[in-house]
Scaffold this motif. Structure first.
Motif: not given
Length: 265
Positions: A68-78, A109-120
């Motif tokens: 929720d905070v920089k530097p990860l904020r708005a750059r996260v991806g599943a 866009v540069t994203v950081i993997i922080t989550d999984e997308c189980p339904g992908c």
């Protein structure tokens, strides 16, 4: 005597040249070993959360409120299972670029993997991005229209993670004891992911291997374990560093201890 001397000189030159070539090949091999695969590959992308939001709260990697905070904020991806790899892909950074030129800019866009997308989808590489990251790929003023597309074709590639001013930190997970110690790694730049992790107790010369627990969390069972602890970690390409006595003797669960190191200066 002159012929013998020339023969020995040639032999010495040959072995010297062979040694130089071997050292050069070793150096090149090490450079390649520490090099990310930065080729572009095809994939698909969707978005989740609020339209201009940061994505998930927490996530399957265990970063918690850091997302929720920089530097990860708005750059996260599943990501789906192809890149998540049961959590071993946590922390890796990717550039993602939309292929629809009618609504997308050429900007990745540069994203950081922080989550999984189980339904992908499991038969292709898929990114489920925060609303903000997804909209960032649109041409000016078309963020909302791009999100309305839902799923879009993209290309992606690995990219080095960069956290200017940040040093690698180790969060001691809740429930840790001198007999069961669990750590979460934060702000690891360069490759961003973890290949192996070891810990060394106070007064010991032996590095004890930690086991991958889930997401970006690692643990060791033993004990009683005696601090301060040094931590050694390596990335998926084999790049490694050691943080000496980074976790103090009087460590407590839920505390974060910051090292003086990172892979980039």
């Amino acid at each position: 005597m002159h012929l013998q001397f020339s023969s020995n000189l040639n032999l010495f030159f040959f072995f010297g040249l062979t040694l130089k070539l071997a050292l050069l090949q070793t150096a090149v091999g090490q450079l390649q070993h520490h090099k990310l695969d930065q080729h572009w590959y095809p994939g698909t992308a969707t978005w989740y959360g609020d339209p201009e939001g940061d994505g998930s709260t927490g996530g399957a990697c265990g970063y918690g409120t850091l997302v929720d905070v920089k530097p990860l904020r708005a750059r996260v991806g599943a990501v789906g299972s192809v890149l998540f790899m049961k959590g071993e892909g946590c922390g890796a950074c990717y550039k993602v670029k939309c292929l629809d030129n009618s609504i997308c800019s050429r900007r990745a866009v540069t994203v950081i993997i922080t989550d999984e997308c189980p339904g992908c989808p499991t038969d292709q590489t898929h990114f489920d991005l925060s609303g903000a990251a997804f909209g960032h790929m649109a041409i000016s003023g078309e963020n909302g229209q791009l999100r309305n597309r839902g799923q879009i074709p993209v290309i992606y590639r690995r990219t080095p993670c960069k956290y200017p001013g940040k040093k690698i930190a180790f969060h001691v997970n809740e429930g840790s004891t001198p007999f069961w110690l669990s750590l979460l790694v934060e702000f690891e730049d360069a490759e961003g992911d973890i290949g192996t992790m070891h810990i060394r107790e106070n007064g010991s010369s032996e590095w004890l291997q930690m086991n991958h627990l889930w997401g970006a969390n690692w643990c060791i069972i033993g004990g009683p374990l005696r601090g301060p602890f040094s931590v050694k970690l390596s990335s998926s390409t084999g790049r490694s560093l050691s943080a000496r006595d980074v976790i103090p003797t009087n460590w407590v669960p839920k505390a974060t201890y910051t090292s003086r190191l990172n892979f980039y200066p």
